[in-house]
Each structure stands twice: as structure tokens, then as C-alpha cells.
Design an enzyme around this catalytic site. Structure first.
Site, mmCIF file in Angstrom:
data_model
loop_
_atom_site.group_PDB
_atom_site.id
_atom_site.type_symbol
_atom_site.label_atom_id
_atom_site.label_comp_id
_atom_site.label_asym_id
_atom_site.label_seq_id
_atom_site.Cartn_x
_atom_site.Cartn_y
_atom_site.Cartn_z
ATOM 1 C CB THR A 143 -0.871 -0.109 1.229
ATOM 2 O OG1 THR A 143 -1.741 1.350 1.303
ATOM 3 C CG2 THR A 143 0.040 -0.266 2.455
ATOM 4 C CG ASP A 144 -1.153 4.945 -0.846
ATOM 5 O OD1 ASP A 144 -1.705 4.550 0.130
ATOM 6 O OD2 ASP A 144 -1.966 5.684 -1.594
ATOM 7 C CD GLU A 145 -3.340 3.617 4.668
ATOM 8 O OE1 GLU A 145 -3.069 3.596 5.703
ATOM 9 O OE2 GLU A 145 -4.608 3.500 4.044
ATOM 10 C CE1 TYR A 157 -3.289 -2.584 5.804
ATOM 11 C CE2 TYR A 157 -3.265 -0.246 5.356
ATOM 12 C CZ TYR A 157 -3.306 -1.454 4.850
ATOM 13 O OH TYR A 157 -3.524 -1.933 3.491
ATOM 14 C CE LYS A 191 -0.094 -4.638 2.990
ATOM 15 N NZ LYS A 191 -0.462 -5.986 2.492
HETATM 16 P P1 NAD Z 1 -9.586 -7.180 2.324
HETATM 17 O O1 NAD Z 1 -9.906 -6.966 3.983
HETATM 18 O O2 NAD Z 1 -10.956 -6.998 1.534
HETATM 19 O O3 NAD Z 1 -9.332 -8.884 2.201
HETATM 20 C C1 NAD Z 1 -8.325 -9.354 2.644
HETATM 21 C C2 NAD Z 1 -8.553 -11.077 2.687
HETATM 22 O O4 NAD Z 1 -7.609 -11.723 3.424
HETATM 23 C C3 NAD Z 1 -9.930 -11.530 3.210
HETATM 24 O O5 NAD Z 1 -10.581 -12.384 2.260
HETATM 25 C C4 NAD Z 1 -9.647 -12.441 4.522
HETATM 26 O O6 NAD Z 1 -10.338 -13.338 4.696
HETATM 27 C C5 NAD Z 1 -8.098 -12.707 3.946
HETATM 28 N N1 NAD Z 1 -7.216 -12.979 5.190
HETATM 29 C C6 NAD Z 1 -7.150 -12.237 6.305
HETATM 30 N N2 NAD Z 1 -6.147 -12.688 7.325
HETATM 31 C C7 NAD Z 1 -5.871 -14.072 6.713
HETATM 32 C C8 NAD Z 1 -5.064 -14.922 6.961
HETATM 33 N N3 NAD Z 1 -4.247 -14.832 8.196
HETATM 34 N N4 NAD Z 1 -4.788 -16.056 6.129
HETATM 35 C C9 NAD Z 1 -5.427 -16.144 4.893
HETATM 36 N N5 NAD Z 1 -6.403 -15.276 4.747
HETATM 37 C C10 NAD Z 1 -6.476 -14.037 5.383
HETATM 38 O O7 NAD Z 1 -8.484 -6.434 1.757
HETATM 39 P P2 NAD Z 1 -8.280 -5.910 0.273
HETATM 40 O O8 NAD Z 1 -8.771 -4.492 0.366
HETATM 41 O O9 NAD Z 1 -8.768 -6.638 -0.786
HETATM 42 O O10 NAD Z 1 -6.661 -5.605 0.224
HETATM 43 C C11 NAD Z 1 -5.933 -6.748 -0.154
HETATM 44 C C12 NAD Z 1 -4.449 -6.275 -0.119
HETATM 45 O O11 NAD Z 1 -4.084 -5.194 -0.924
HETATM 46 C C13 NAD Z 1 -4.061 -6.267 1.412
HETATM 47 O O12 NAD Z 1 -2.731 -6.548 1.345
HETATM 48 C C14 NAD Z 1 -3.982 -4.729 1.338
HETATM 49 O O13 NAD Z 1 -2.899 -4.345 2.095
HETATM 50 C C15 NAD Z 1 -3.504 -4.297 -0.124
HETATM 51 N N6 NAD Z 1 -4.039 -2.908 -0.702
HETATM 52 C C16 NAD Z 1 -5.539 -2.453 -0.423
HETATM 53 C C17 NAD Z 1 -5.544 -1.322 -1.013
HETATM 54 C C18 NAD Z 1 -7.064 -0.924 -0.734
HETATM 55 O O14 NAD Z 1 -7.732 0.259 -1.065
HETATM 56 N N7 NAD Z 1 -8.199 -1.760 -0.558
HETATM 57 C C19 NAD Z 1 -4.704 -0.554 -1.479
HETATM 58 C C20 NAD Z 1 -3.563 -0.897 -1.842
HETATM 59 C C21 NAD Z 1 -3.302 -2.318 -0.892
HETATM 60 O O1 DAU Z 2 -4.153 4.150 0.551
HETATM 61 C C1 DAU Z 2 -4.462 2.414 0.337
HETATM 62 C C2 DAU Z 2 -5.259 2.254 1.462
HETATM 63 O O2 DAU Z 2 -6.593 2.660 1.439
HETATM 64 C C3 DAU Z 2 -5.216 0.610 1.810
HETATM 65 O O3 DAU Z 2 -3.717 0.287 2.154
HETATM 66 C C4 DAU Z 2 -6.088 0.197 2.863
HETATM 67 O O4 DAU Z 2 -6.289 -1.157 3.062
HETATM 68 C C5 DAU Z 2 -7.480 0.794 2.529
HETATM 69 O O5 DAU Z 2 -8.596 0.381 3.516
HETATM 70 C C6 DAU Z 2 -7.659 2.410 2.307
HETATM 71 O O6 DAU Z 2 -7.291 2.905 3.548
HETATM 72 P P1 DAU Z 2 -8.052 4.346 4.103
HETATM 73 O O7 DAU Z 2 -8.088 4.722 5.199
HETATM 74 O O8 DAU Z 2 -7.819 5.263 3.057
HETATM 75 O O9 DAU Z 2 -9.447 3.829 3.376
HETATM 76 P P2 DAU Z 2 -10.841 4.168 4.052
HETATM 77 O O10 DAU Z 2 -11.753 4.021 2.942
HETATM 78 O O11 DAU Z 2 -11.052 3.606 5.355
HETATM 79 O O12 DAU Z 2 -10.935 5.914 4.322
HETATM 80 C C7 DAU Z 2 -10.628 6.595 3.128
HETATM 81 C C8 DAU Z 2 -10.824 8.047 3.655
HETATM 82 O O13 DAU Z 2 -12.257 8.226 4.084
HETATM 83 C C9 DAU Z 2 -9.836 8.313 4.776
HETATM 84 O O14 DAU Z 2 -9.215 9.768 4.871
HETATM 85 C C10 DAU Z 2 -10.740 8.271 6.036
HETATM 86 C C11 DAU Z 2 -12.113 8.677 5.351
HETATM 87 N N1 DAU Z 2 -13.311 8.129 6.009
HETATM 88 C C12 DAU Z 2 -13.451 6.744 6.010
HETATM 89 C C13 DAU Z 2 -14.479 6.280 6.761
HETATM 90 C C14 DAU Z 2 -14.631 4.713 6.807
HETATM 91 C C15 DAU Z 2 -14.407 8.884 6.499
HETATM 92 O O15 DAU Z 2 -14.237 10.174 6.476
HETATM 93 N N2 DAU Z 2 -15.545 8.511 6.879
HETATM 94 C C16 DAU Z 2 -15.694 7.014 6.851
HETATM 95 O O16 DAU Z 2 -16.692 6.520 7.616
#
Ligand code: NAD
Ligand code: DAU
Length: 354
Positions: free
Chosen positions: A135-137, A161, A165
């Protein structure tokens, strides 16, 4: 080695989109290892559940015996590692699971993959890839005028988190440097699109807006994220897997920075347009609530390396991607009902009760 890819976390948001995307375009078989936490949902994979090239295994990536036997039995040519605890707010309320899966789990997986890879013949070793999805975080928070994150930006993770990562990224890097394991790391910005668990900003706002519930915006709503349509992310991962240089990291982003409040207003207007208005605009539901502790102000990705070196650029514009996404949530009520029962309601109650 077989034409098999081991995907971890493939029942989650990005993992399930990736599996559906790959199965449609690629002859490889896919084994999906997923623990099925609250975020994992097999309904998302219904379309390919009976495909002979697909196998689902329920289990924890930290279960080394399970991972070992799976690697021995299926002999994959690559591992694509999505499995993680992914929600920042949950990591603030309870970091334990984040340490277990993101750090210990990635370590266990790396150890088993290293042993498996060590027993391959030379040609197979050279062809093998471990792709770590990150992730970019991990780069921390930017000021308004700062340049976007690049692959050489120093790590400065701020939430549990992000720190977990970052730790996993460092482990992956070290396994390449020390043992020569052929790894690739991708750091991506915020994804949006179908099949995302509605604890995250965009699906939460779509569903609350549809139901006429308050739309909780943290702090002043001026925090900036870069948004990428999930299918573009899946394509980028496929390209990195096929052509990325072992040991390299690639930033993936949408060139699409937006303030949270802008996102919520766009969602309101689209729900008004697609579901129809009942009198007032859904923008009236916007409610500013207490800020997320340690809330990162701005993320921005410089994704020029992957464009220059591997020829990837996002296809979807934000306008078309967000429209598709809103439509998908409004049209897929039974998926939504399935994932929003029980534990989901409990989370919403805890997170937004005050
Ligand atoms: P998600 O939370 O939707 O899914 C995570 C999946 O991992 C689930 O199916 C869960 O059951 C499985 N899981 C959790 N713990 C586990 C374990 N111990 N063993 C096996 N499976 C397990 O997550 P996502 O949003 O699909 O993100 C997927 C990946 O991409 C993550 O590594 C996250 O850090 C990265 N990522 C997400 C975003 C985003 O915006 N969602 C952006 C950048 C990177
Ligand atoms: O940047 C990549 C990341 O993006 C991934 O690594 C994470 O897995 C993914 O969850 C996401 O993280 P964020 O914290 O950016 O996503 P989230 O959707 O939780 O929140 C996006 C923005 O919106 C953040 O600035 C917080 C804000 N927010 C979020 C929620 C859930 C609100 O203002 N209200 C809310 O209820």
C-alpha cells in the site's frame, strides 16, 4: 512446477477481483488460500467456483504446515500475496490481528515459500515469483505541496495497519536481498469498485446514502486520497507478475487525487441520479464526525516507473469508474445483504456509536 498461481486472501475485495480478472484472461490455474475472516466472502467468487482450474482452500497463511503441504501438492510457479487485515480504523481499535496476519503471517508464508523455492531446479527457480501486494500508506502523510510518493520515498507508516504492512514489505525485501528469493512488491493507492466490504469509505457512503442514513465524514473532510478502479489495479499486478524485474518495487496509482468530501458529494449525486431522489438531496445527509486518530492528511502516488518500464496506465477514468461502482452496489442487493449481516452491524455500532 505447474501452471498454477497461489493467491492468498483471494476472497477479499482486491483478491476476488484479481481471480475473476485472471481466470477470464489467462490459462493458469489458481489456488486461493483464504482464512475467510469477516472480510472474506466466497459469494464474490461464485462465478468461477466450479471451474476446474480453480481451487479454494480455507486456512491461515500463518499455518506453516498447511502452506507447506499446499505448495508441495500444487507446485505453483508464483504466489500473489493479498491476505491481510486491511482496515485502518480496525487497526486503531485492535492491532493484534494486524500483527498476526500482516507480519507473522507474511513471515510464515515467506519461510515456506523459501523452502519450496530452494528445492526447485535452477530454471524453475529463475522463473518463480513471489508478488507482495502492498500500500501507499507505508510512506506516511504528505503536505499539500509535497511531491507524490515514489519508490524511493522513505517509509514513515503512521497507523498500526500501515506499520504492519511496512514490516511485511521489509521482510519481503530482505528475503530477496539475503536469500535471493525472486520477489516483486507493489504499493498501491486507494482502490474502489465492486465487491469491497462496506466498512471502507466509498461503499459505506453508497449504502448509507441509499438508505437515507447519516454519511459520517471524519474531521473536516479535507483529507486527500488517490483513487484507482480495482480492475486497473488487477491489471497492473498481472503486468508486474509477468514482466516486473525481480527485487523491484512498483508504485501503482490512479493519478486521481480527491478530497474525501468531494468523493462523498459525488456519491450522493450519483445515488440521487440512479436511485432517484426522495425530495432533498442526499448531500444533506453529510455529517462531520470525530476525526480518525493520527489521520494521514494526504496520499499521492507517482506511478511513472510502472508506466515507463512496464507500459501500464489506468484505463478507467474516475467519472466512469465511480458510476459503475455506485450502480453495482445498487444492483447487487443480495451480495450486500450477505456481507452486511451480523459482525458488520456490530462493527458499525462500535465505530460510529458516538
Ligand atoms: P480485504 O480486507 O478486503 O481482504 C483481505 C482478505 O484476506 C480476506 O478475504 C480475508 O479473509 C483474508 N485474510 C485475512 N487474514 C488472513 C490470514 N491470516 N490467512 C489467510 N487469509 C486471510 O483486503 P483488500 O482491500 O482486498 O486488500 C488486499 C491487499 O491489498 C492487502 O494486502 C492490502 O494491504 C492491499 N491494498 C489494499 C488497498 C485498498 O484500497 N483496499 C490498496 C492498496 C493495497
Ligand atoms: O491507501 C491505500 C489504503 O486505502 C489501503 O492500504 C487500505 O487497505 C484501505 O483500507 C484504504 O485505507 P484508507 O484509510 O485510506 O481507506 P478508508 O476507506 O477507510 O478511508 C478513506 C478516507 O475516508 C480516509 O481519509 C478516512 C475517510 N473516512 C473513512 C470512513 C470509513 C471517513 O471520512 N469516514 C468514514 O466513515
Amino acid at each position: 512446477m505447474e501452471n498454477v498461481i497461489l493467491v492468498t486472501g483471494g476472497a477479499g475485495f482486491i483478491g476476488s477481483n484479481f481471480i475473476l480478472h485472471r481466470m477470464e484472461r489467462d490459462p493458469d490455474s489458481i489456488v486461493n488460500l483464504d482464512k475467510l475472516t469477516y472480510a472474506g466472502n466466497l459469494r464474490s467468487l461464485e462465478a468461477i467456483a466450479h471451474d476446474q482450474r480453480y481451487e479454494f482452500v480455507r486456512g491461515d497463511i500463518a499455518d506453516r504446515e498447511l502452506v507447506r503441504s499446499l505448495l508441495d501438492r500444487r507446485r505453483p510457479r508464483a504466489v500473489v500475496h493479498f491476505a491481510a487485515e486491511s482496515h485502518v480504523d480496525r487497526s486503531i481499535r485492535g492491532p493484534d490481528d494486524f500483527i498476526h496476519t500482516n507480519i507473522d503471517g507474511t513471515f510464515a508464508l515467506l519461510e515456506e515459500v523459501r523452502a519450496y523455492w530452494g528445492n526447485l531446479d535452477r530454471q524453475e527457480q529463475a522463473a518463480f515469483r513471489f508478488l507482495h501486494v502492498s500500500t501507499d500508506e507505508v510512506f506516511g502523510s504528505l503536505g499539500p505541496g509535497d511531491p507524490a510518493f515514489s519508490e524511493t520515498t522513505p517509509y514513515a507508516p503512521n497507523s498500526p495497519y500501515a506499520a504492519s504492512k511496512a514490516a511485511s514489505d521489509h521482510l519481503v525485501r530482505a528475503y530477496h536481498h539475503t536469500y535471493g528469493l525472486p520477489v516483486l512488491t507493489t504499493n498501491c493507492s486507494n482502490n474502489y469498485g465492486p465487491l469491497q466490504f462496506p466498512e471502507k469509505l466509498i461503499p459505506l457512503m453508497i449504502l448509507n446514502a441509499r438508505e437515507g442514513k447519516p454519511l459520517p465524514v471524519y474531521g473536516d473532510g479535507q483529507n486527500v486520497r488517490d483513487w484507482l478502479y480495482v480492475e486497473d489495479h488487477c491489471e497492473a499486478i498481472a503486468i508486474v507478475l509477468a514482466t516486473g524485474v525481480s527485487g523491484e518495487t512498483y508504485n501503482i496509482g490512479g493519478w486521481n487525487e480527491k478530497r474525501n468530501i468531494e468523493i462523498v458529494e459525488i456519491v450522493c449525486d450519483l445515488v440521487d441520479e440512479i436511485a432517484g431522489r426522495r425530495g432533498k438531496s442526499r448531500r444533506d445527509l453529510i455529517t462531520f464526525v470525530k476525526d480518525r486518530p493520527g489521520h494521514d492528511r494526504r496520499y499521492a502516488m507517482n506511478a511513472s516507473k510502472i508506466e515507463r518500464e512496464l507500459g501500464w496506465r489506468p484505463r478507467e477514468t474516475f467519472e466512469s469508474g465511480i458510476r459503475k461502482t455506485v450502480r453495482w452496489y445498487l444492483e447487487n442487493d443480495s451480495w450486500v445483504r450477505d456481507v452486511t449481516s451480523g459482525t458488520y452491524r456490530q462493527w458499525i455500532e462500535t465505530q460510529y456509536s458516538s
